[in-house]
Scaffold this motif. Structure first.
Motif, mmCIF file in Angstrom:
data_model
loop_
_atom_site.group_PDB
_atom_site.id
_atom_site.type_symbol
_atom_site.label_atom_id
_atom_site.label_comp_id
_atom_site.label_asym_id
_atom_site.label_seq_id
_atom_site.Cartn_x
_atom_site.Cartn_y
_atom_site.Cartn_z
ATOM 1 N N MET A 93 42.775 42.564 39.731
ATOM 2 C CA MET A 93 42.354 42.563 41.137
ATOM 3 C C MET A 93 41.675 43.894 41.414
ATOM 4 S SD MET A 93 43.033 39.657 42.279
ATOM 5 C CE MET A 93 42.801 39.829 44.025
ATOM 6 N N TRP A 94 40.583 43.865 42.139
ATOM 7 C CA TRP A 94 39.798 45.054 42.405
ATOM 8 C C TRP A 94 39.649 45.208 43.906
ATOM 9 C CZ3 TRP A 94 38.389 48.784 39.216
ATOM 10 C CH2 TRP A 94 37.420 49.670 39.614
ATOM 11 N N TRP A 95 40.413 46.089 44.506
ATOM 12 C CA TRP A 95 40.397 46.291 45.946
ATOM 13 C C TRP A 95 40.577 44.963 46.681
ATOM 14 C CZ3 TRP A 95 41.167 50.875 47.994
ATOM 15 C CH2 TRP A 95 40.873 51.989 47.219
ATOM 16 N N PHE A 96 41.582 44.204 46.271
ATOM 17 C CA PHE A 96 41.977 42.947 46.895
ATOM 18 C C PHE A 96 40.937 41.844 46.713
ATOM 19 C CE2 PHE A 96 43.810 46.496 49.289
ATOM 20 C CZ PHE A 96 45.150 46.289 48.981
ATOM 21 N N SER A 97 40.129 41.938 45.701
ATOM 22 C CA SER A 97 39.114 40.928 45.440
ATOM 23 C C SER A 97 38.863 40.856 43.943
ATOM 24 C CB SER A 97 37.819 41.286 46.174
ATOM 25 O OG SER A 97 36.877 40.244 46.045
ATOM 26 N N LYS A 103 32.738 38.372 40.902
ATOM 27 C CA LYS A 103 32.413 37.942 42.268
ATOM 28 C C LYS A 103 30.969 37.462 42.328
ATOM 29 C CE LYS A 103 32.852 37.912 46.897
ATOM 30 N NZ LYS A 103 31.723 37.127 47.338
ATOM 31 N N ASP A 138 45.773 37.389 37.106
ATOM 32 C CA ASP A 138 45.669 38.812 37.394
ATOM 33 C C ASP A 138 46.273 39.597 36.233
ATOM 34 O OD1 ASP A 138 45.521 41.297 38.528
ATOM 35 O OD2 ASP A 138 47.177 40.980 39.918
ATOM 36 N N GLN A 140 46.482 43.467 34.079
ATOM 37 C CA GLN A 140 46.213 44.899 34.083
ATOM 38 C C GLN A 140 45.839 45.283 32.661
ATOM 39 O OE1 GLN A 140 49.517 47.293 35.204
ATOM 40 N NE2 GLN A 140 48.333 49.177 35.168
#
Length: 141
Positions: A93-97, A103, A138, A140
């Motif tokens: 996840m990248w800044w909640f997106s 994207k 998701d 890491q």
């Protein structure tokens, strides 16, 4: 079952993406958007038809659906998504997106008139692969 795993980039340090052991599927296709040089920008490059007036992405998407004028890279990805029974978005996840590259993949491929809207209807009732499934994995790295 045909599974398509959209991934912004392969894991670092020689890691590799692999089919999860609990995933019951015959075919898993991993699409590394970074490796294929995917352009995430929604713009004039998405279409082969001439644009008139101000650029309105959804209007142009519907026009491209009706006239078959998506750019070749977008058309190929739309076809692959439509063939999939399961879509997996595998990314941190990248800044909640989603990360920008992924994207941009969603923005360019999940188009109005193909996946949602227009005569297609809502995704749940008639969009691309209404009976299909999707998952966001998701991770890491």
């Amino acid at each position: 079952m045909r599974t398509r795993n959209l991934h912004p980039s392969a894991p670092p340090r020689g890691g590799r993406l692999r089919k999860p052991s609990k995933l019951r599927t015959n075919t898993v296709e991993i699409r590394d958007l970074y490796r294929i040089g995917w352009n995430p920008e929604v713009g004039l490059n998405n279409f082969r038809h001439e644009l008139v007036g101000h650029f309105k992405p959804q209007v142009e998407q519907v026009r491209a659906v009706n006239h078959g004028t998506f750019a070749p890279d977008v058309a190929a990805e739309i076809e692959e998504v439509q063939r999939a029974d399961l879509l997996v978005f595998s990314c941190p996840m990248w800044w909640f997106s989603l990360p920008a590259l992924l994207k941009g993949g969603v923005d360019r491929v999940f188009t109005m008139g193909v996946v949602y809207g227009g005569s297609v209807g809502r995704f749940e009732t008639g969009g691309a692969r209404a009976a299909g499934q999707a998952a966001l994995h998701d991770r890491q790295y």
